[in-house]
Motif scaffolding. Structure first.
Motif, PDB file in Angstrom:
ATOM      1  N   ALA A  40       0.823  -1.207   0.000  1.00  9.13           N
ATOM      2  CA  ALA A  40       0.000   0.000   0.000  1.00  9.13           C
ATOM      3  C   ALA A  40       0.861   1.262   0.000  1.00  9.13           C
ATOM      4  CB  ALA A  40      -0.935  -0.002   1.212  1.00  9.13           C
ATOM      5  N   ALA A  41       1.944   1.238   0.775  1.00  9.42           N
ATOM      6  CA  ALA A  41       2.858   2.384   0.793  1.00  9.42           C
ATOM      7  C   ALA A  41       3.466   2.607  -0.588  1.00  9.42           C
ATOM      8  CB  ALA A  41       3.952   2.161   1.829  1.00  9.42           C
ATOM      9  N   MET A  47       1.690   7.060  -6.826  1.00 12.53           N
ATOM     10  CA  MET A  47       0.846   8.212  -7.167  1.00 12.53           C
ATOM     11  C   MET A  47       1.638   9.502  -7.085  1.00 12.53           C
ATOM     12  SD  MET A  47      -2.971   7.541  -5.741  1.00 12.53           S
ATOM     13  CE  MET A  47      -3.522   8.865  -6.813  1.00 12.53           C
ATOM     14  N   ALA A  48       2.544   9.584  -6.128  1.00 13.53           N
ATOM     15  CA  ALA A  48       3.392  10.769  -6.011  1.00 13.53           C
ATOM     16  C   ALA A  48       4.336  10.879  -7.209  1.00 13.53           C
ATOM     17  CB  ALA A  48       4.191  10.708  -4.707  1.00 13.53           C
ATOM     18  N   VAL A  49       4.812   9.735  -7.727  1.00  6.70           N
ATOM     19  CA  VAL A  49       5.656   9.752  -8.922  1.00  6.70           C
ATOM     20  C   VAL A  49       4.903  10.382 -10.088  1.00  6.70           C
ATOM     21  CG1 VAL A  49       6.842   8.310 -10.632  1.00  6.70           C
ATOM     22  CG2 VAL A  49       7.017   7.751  -8.203  1.00  6.70           C
ATOM     23  N   TRP A 181      10.560  -4.348  -0.293  1.00 12.42           N
ATOM     24  CA  TRP A 181      11.370  -3.781  -1.368  1.00 12.42           C
ATOM     25  C   TRP A 181      10.528  -2.922  -2.307  1.00 12.42           C
ATOM     26  CZ3 TRP A 181      16.132  -3.214  -0.605  1.00 12.42           C
ATOM     27  CH2 TRP A 181      16.917  -4.180   0.029  1.00 12.42           C
ATOM     28  N   ALA A 182       9.240  -3.216  -2.436  1.00 14.63           N
ATOM     29  CA  ALA A 182       8.384  -2.412  -3.310  1.00 14.63           C
ATOM     30  C   ALA A 182       8.331  -0.967  -2.831  1.00 14.63           C
ATOM     31  CB  ALA A 182       6.972  -3.005  -3.355  1.00 14.63           C
ATOM     32  N   THR A 183       8.238  -0.784  -1.518  1.00 19.11           N
ATOM     33  CA  THR A 183       8.227   0.576  -0.965  1.00 19.11           C
ATOM     34  C   THR A 183       9.554   1.276  -1.218  1.00 19.11           C
ATOM     35  OG1 THR A 183       6.741  -0.183   0.783  1.00 19.11           O
ATOM     36  CG2 THR A 183       7.834   1.936   1.112  1.00 19.11           C
ATOM     37  N   ALA A 184      10.645   0.579  -0.942  1.00 15.88           N
ATOM     38  CA  ALA A 184      11.970   1.194  -1.105  1.00 15.88           C
ATOM     39  C   ALA A 184      12.237   1.570  -2.556  1.00 15.88           C
ATOM     40  CB  ALA A 184      13.043   0.229  -0.598  1.00 15.88           C
ATOM     41  N   ILE A 185      11.901   0.684  -3.478  1.00 15.33           N
ATOM     42  CA  ILE A 185      12.196   0.946  -4.887  1.00 15.33           C
ATOM     43  C   ILE A 185      11.281   2.028  -5.444  1.00 15.33           C
ATOM     44  CG2 ILE A 185      12.157  -0.091  -7.193  1.00 15.33           C
ATOM     45  CD1 ILE A 185      13.185  -2.671  -5.904  1.00 15.33           C
ATOM     46  N   THR A 186      10.033   2.069  -5.005  1.00 12.57           N
ATOM     47  CA  THR A 186       9.150   3.145  -5.466  1.00 12.57           C
ATOM     48  C   THR A 186       9.594   4.488  -4.906  1.00 12.57           C
ATOM     49  OG1 THR A 186       7.360   1.517  -5.461  1.00 12.57           O
ATOM     50  CG2 THR A 186       6.747   3.810  -5.794  1.00 12.57           C
ATOM     51  N   ALA A 187      10.124   4.492  -3.681  1.00 11.23           N
ATOM     52  CA  ALA A 187      10.696   5.728  -3.137  1.00 11.23           C
ATOM     53  C   ALA A 187      11.896   6.170  -3.972  1.00 11.23           C
ATOM     54  CB  ALA A 187      11.106   5.523  -1.678  1.00 11.23           C
ATOM     55  N   LEU A 188      12.705   5.209  -4.390  1.00 12.89           N
ATOM     56  CA  LEU A 188      13.816   5.517  -5.291  1.00 12.89           C
ATOM     57  C   LEU A 188      13.297   6.117  -6.593  1.00 12.89           C
ATOM     58  CD1 LEU A 188      16.795   5.261  -6.325  1.00 12.89           C
ATOM     59  CD2 LEU A 188      16.182   2.950  -7.061  1.00 12.89           C
ATOM     60  N   ALA A 189      12.238   5.538  -7.136  1.00 12.90           N
ATOM     61  CA  ALA A 189      11.651   6.055  -8.370  1.00 12.90           C
ATOM     62  C   ALA A 189      11.165   7.492  -8.196  1.00 12.90           C
ATOM     63  CB  ALA A 189      10.491   5.163  -8.812  1.00 12.90           C
ATOM     64  N   LEU A 190      10.587   7.768  -7.041  1.00  9.01           N
ATOM     65  CA  LEU A 190      10.122   9.128  -6.759  1.00  9.01           C
ATOM     66  C   LEU A 190      11.285  10.112  -6.802  1.00  9.01           C
ATOM     67  CD1 LEU A 190       7.793  10.988  -5.810  1.00  9.01           C
ATOM     68  CD2 LEU A 190       8.385  10.361  -3.470  1.00  9.01           C
ATOM     69  N   ALA A 191      12.400   9.746  -6.165  1.00  7.16           N
ATOM     70  CA  ALA A 191      13.568  10.624  -6.152  1.00  7.16           C
ATOM     71  C   ALA A 191      14.155  10.794  -7.549  1.00  7.16           C
ATOM     72  CB  ALA A 191      14.622  10.061  -5.194  1.00  7.16           C
ATOM     73  N   ALA A 304      -9.070   8.342  -5.148  1.00  6.46           N
ATOM     74  CA  ALA A 304      -8.006   7.470  -5.661  1.00  6.46           C
ATOM     75  C   ALA A 304      -6.888   7.286  -4.650  1.00  6.46           C
ATOM     76  CB  ALA A 304      -7.455   8.044  -6.964  1.00  6.46           C
ATOM     77  N   ILE A 305      -6.577   8.335  -3.897  1.00  4.15           N
ATOM     78  CA  ILE A 305      -5.532   8.218  -2.871  1.00  4.15           C
ATOM     79  C   ILE A 305      -5.952   7.219  -1.798  1.00  4.15           C
ATOM     80  CG2 ILE A 305      -4.355   9.464  -1.020  1.00  4.15           C
ATOM     81  CD1 ILE A 305      -4.389  11.930  -2.869  1.00  4.15           C
ATOM     82  N   ALA A 306      -7.187   7.345  -1.329  1.00  4.15           N
ATOM     83  CA  ALA A 306      -7.672   6.412  -0.312  1.00  4.15           C
ATOM     84  C   ALA A 306      -7.728   4.986  -0.851  1.00  4.15           C
ATOM     85  CB  ALA A 306      -9.053   6.852   0.169  1.00  4.15           C
ATOM     86  N   PHE A 307      -8.033   4.841  -2.138  1.00  3.79           N
ATOM     87  CA  PHE A 307      -8.172   3.519  -2.751  1.00  3.79           C
ATOM     88  C   PHE A 307      -6.872   2.717  -2.718  1.00  3.79           C
ATOM     89  CE2 PHE A 307      -7.688   1.001  -6.694  1.00  3.79           C
ATOM     90  CZ  PHE A 307      -8.696   0.066  -6.506  1.00  3.79           C
ATOM     91  N   GLN A 308      -5.729   3.392  -2.664  1.00  2.00           N
ATOM     92  CA  GLN A 308      -4.456   2.686  -2.722  1.00  2.00           C
ATOM     93  C   GLN A 308      -4.255   1.750  -1.539  1.00  2.00           C
ATOM     94  OE1 GLN A 308      -2.889   2.945  -5.632  1.00  2.00           O
ATOM     95  NE2 GLN A 308      -4.538   4.387  -6.069  1.00  2.00           N
ATOM     96  N   ILE A 309      -4.893   2.027  -0.408  1.00  7.43           N
ATOM     97  CA  ILE A 309      -4.745   1.157   0.764  1.00  7.43           C
ATOM     98  C   ILE A 309      -5.452  -0.184   0.552  1.00  7.43           C
ATOM     99  CG2 ILE A 309      -5.011   0.959   3.251  1.00  7.43           C
ATOM    100  CD1 ILE A 309      -3.059   3.158   2.332  1.00  7.43           C
ATOM    101  N   PRO A 310      -6.769  -0.192   0.260  1.00  6.57           N
ATOM    102  CA  PRO A 310      -7.388  -1.501   0.012  1.00  6.57           C
ATOM    103  C   PRO A 310      -6.851  -2.187  -1.235  1.00  6.57           C
ATOM    104  CG  PRO A 310      -8.928   0.254  -0.476  1.00  6.57           C
ATOM    105  CD  PRO A 310      -7.770   0.886   0.232  1.00  6.57           C
ATOM    106  N   PHE A 311      -6.348  -1.420  -2.196  1.00  9.47           N
ATOM    107  CA  PHE A 311      -5.716  -2.032  -3.364  1.00  9.47           C
ATOM    108  C   PHE A 311      -4.494  -2.843  -2.935  1.00  9.47           C
ATOM    109  CE2 PHE A 311      -3.099  -1.400  -7.409  1.00  9.47           C
ATOM    110  CZ  PHE A 311      -3.726  -2.439  -8.062  1.00  9.47           C
ATOM    111  N   GLY A 312      -3.704  -2.275  -2.012  1.00 13.39           N
ATOM    112  CA  GLY A 312      -2.576  -3.016  -1.463  1.00 13.39           C
ATOM    113  C   GLY A 312      -3.026  -4.228  -0.671  1.00 13.39           C
ATOM    114  N   VAL A 313      -4.135  -4.091   0.071  1.00 14.53           N
ATOM    115  CA  VAL A 313      -4.676  -5.228   0.819  1.00 14.53           C
ATOM    116  C   VAL A 313      -5.118  -6.323  -0.146  1.00 14.53           C
ATOM    117  CG1 VAL A 313      -6.542  -5.982   2.358  1.00 14.53           C
ATOM    118  CG2 VAL A 313      -5.375  -3.805   2.779  1.00 14.53           C
ATOM    119  N   GLY A 314      -5.744  -5.913  -1.259  1.00 16.06           N
ATOM    120  CA  GLY A 314      -6.165  -6.897  -2.258  1.00 16.06           C
ATOM    121  C   GLY A 314      -4.990  -7.618  -2.882  1.00 16.06           C
ATOM    122  N   GLN A 315      -3.897  -6.892  -3.136  1.00 17.49           N
ATOM    123  CA  GLN A 315      -2.695  -7.528  -3.671  1.00 17.49           C
ATOM    124  C   GLN A 315      -2.134  -8.547  -2.680  1.00 17.49           C
ATOM    125  OE1 GLN A 315      -0.696  -3.732  -4.269  1.00 17.49           O
ATOM    126  NE2 GLN A 315      -0.650  -4.061  -6.477  1.00 17.49           N
TER     127      GLN A 315
END
Length: 477
Positions: A40-41, A47-49, A181-191, A304-315
């Motif tokens: 989810a993170a 989305m920030a990217v 690792w998904a969180t870390a790599i997406t943070a890298l993508a943001l930077a 859409a921002i709120a949706f990302q949490i249950p989307f992560g739960v679904g994954q």
């Protein structure tokens, strides 16, 4: 040359990763949250990217923003569909881990075919979208905007295969218990994307000011950086490298390839159907007025921002239910599915309450709610957010229910349900209430909510009837 075997590669089963089935709902909840939280993170960071691109391109003017918006729309529809297609390897890998029979070899084969699929399925769309200018002209878009969008898209398409392949790597890492690792790599993508836009759009530190082209190049660099980062993780992470995922990459496993395609095509179509519904709703808003379009965009972005949490739960639910499915543990399947549904719906119940109680606070993140010139926009957005509060519950239920059904490798009927609920019921209601009854934007949003309600109800019903519908595996032992 094959990757040399490591000492830890000797066992062909993976008890360390799967572990014993959770004994209680509380144990399952902990396991689910460990998996869902980083996913989810990562969704929120993604989305920030995307937001960074909009922030930089918007400063180039209305024509550049319109061109980028159209180009990104065409690209994102295809990219998300293809990501859903290759992401079907997640329930397959999870079932292999749950079964524990030769899991190392089976996981490697599934991953390899998902990577093959990410390339083979992307290539036709690269050729199609390379004609983006012609496609937009056929859609009666402004010629100047279409020309810029076509040029932008031709560069952006270089990111498609890396982005889709990264999606396959991401779900594989998550299924193997390394979702962080998904969180870390997406943070890298943001930077990387922030730096790329800053350097290339306006030109800093001696780089040329490339404008819209610079933003496209930044997106390509970001996608390649994510691909390389995931490749490094899958190769070097101590808990993953035992699978030697890139070993024998040239070997084909067509039966496994067909299995991923069989499961993945309906998932890709579900993503496309849902995304197209909201895009079509935006077009309907455009038939009413400019203010309605702006208010719709704000309300939808908040949802859409709120949706990302249950989307992560679904994954995460796909993986947890998939492992139980592979193990043939019917009690574990039941526990994993209902715990995931409870978490997803519960969180969206919280966000629904916040939207209901503090709608102006959320809108103020996008515009000045006290400015007189924004009065109509704020009034419309407030109306839409009231409906969005109910919308949240249905959206959370449908995405988690779809996730648990994917864990049972059930994707075809959920696709039919999505087509019926979104387009027959949802879009039909939006047109009827928006224009037939003349409720305008409110009617369109009610239509969206009704469509989501029908889809969520049917998917949850299908999950609850899984035994009668023959969706369960034969019990283990």
């Amino acid at each position: 040359m094959a990757t040399p075997r490591l000492p830890m590669d000797l066992p062909l089963t993976t008890p360390a990763l799967t572990g014993p089935p959770p004994a209680t709902a509380r144990d399952e909840l902990r396991a689910l949250l460990r998996l869902a939280t980083p996913l989810a993170a990562a969704n929120l960071l993604q989305m920030a990217v995307y937001a960074i691109d909009v922030i930089f391109v918007a400063r180039l003017g209305a024509v550049a923003l319109a061109a980028a918006t159209l180009g990104v729309y065409l690209y994102s529809v295809v990219m998300w569909a293809l990501t859903g297609l290759v992401g079907a390897c997640a329930p397959v890998i999870a079932a292999e881990l749950g079964a524990r029979r030769h899991a190392v070899r089976q996981v490697r084969r599934s991953f390899r075919m998902a990577m093959w699929l990410s390339v083979l399925a992307s290539m036709p769309f690269v050729l199609l979208l390379s004609q983006g200018e012609r496609l937009l002209l056929l859609a009666d878009q402004d010629p100047v905007v279409a020309a810029q969008a076509g040029h932008f898209l031709r560069i952006l398409l270089l990111a498609l295969i890396p982005a889709v392949a990264s999606g396959a790597m991401r779900v594989t890492a998550a299924a193997l218990g390394r979702a962080g690792w998904a969180t870390a790599i997406t943070a890298l993508a943001l930077a990387v994307n922030l730096a790329g836009n800053w350097l290339l759009v306006f030109g800093h530190f001696g780089f040329p000011a490339l404008g819209l082209t610079g933003s496209a190049i930044s997106s390509v660099i970001t996608s390649v950086a994510m691909l390389l980062a995931y490749a490094a993780i899958l190769t070097l992470d101590p808990k993953i490298r035992r699978y030697r995922l890139f070993g024998h990459w040239w070997r084909t496993e067509w039966s496994r390839f067909r299995e991923i395609v069989r499961l993945g095509v309906p998932i890709a179509l579900i993503f496309t159907l849902e995304g197209a519904l909201f895009s079509a709703a935006g077009l309907l808003m455009g038939l009413i007025g400019v203010g309605e379009v702006g208010a719709h965009a704000i309300a939808l972005q908040i949802a859409a921002i709120a949706f990302q949490i249950p989307f992560g739960v679904g994954q995460a639910a796909t993986i947890r239910v998939g492992m139980a499915y592979g193990a043939g543990d019917l009690k574990w399947i039941t526990r994993a599915g209902w715990v995931a549904l409870g978490v997803g719906i519960g969180f969206m119940g919280l966000t629904a309450s916040l939207l209901w109680l503090f709608p102006r606070l959320f809108i103020s993140a996008y515009i000045d709610v006290d400015a007189p010139q924004n009065a109509q926009l704020v009034a419309l957005a407030l109306q839409y957010l009231v409906i969005a509060a109910l919308f949240q519950l249905f959206d959370g239920a449908q995405t988690v229910a779809a996730g648990v059904l994917r864990g049972l490798q059930d994707t075809r009927m959920p696709m039919v349900i999505a087509a019926f609920g979104y387009w027959v019921v949802g879009f039909g209601t939006a047109i009827g209430l928006g224009f037939g009854v003349h409720w305008q934007g409110v009617g369109i949003w009610i239509g969206l909510a009704v469509g989501l309600a029908v889809v969520s109800a049917l998917l949850v019903w299908r999950w609850s009837m899984r035994a009668r519908l023959g969706l369960l595996p034969a019990p283990a032992g």
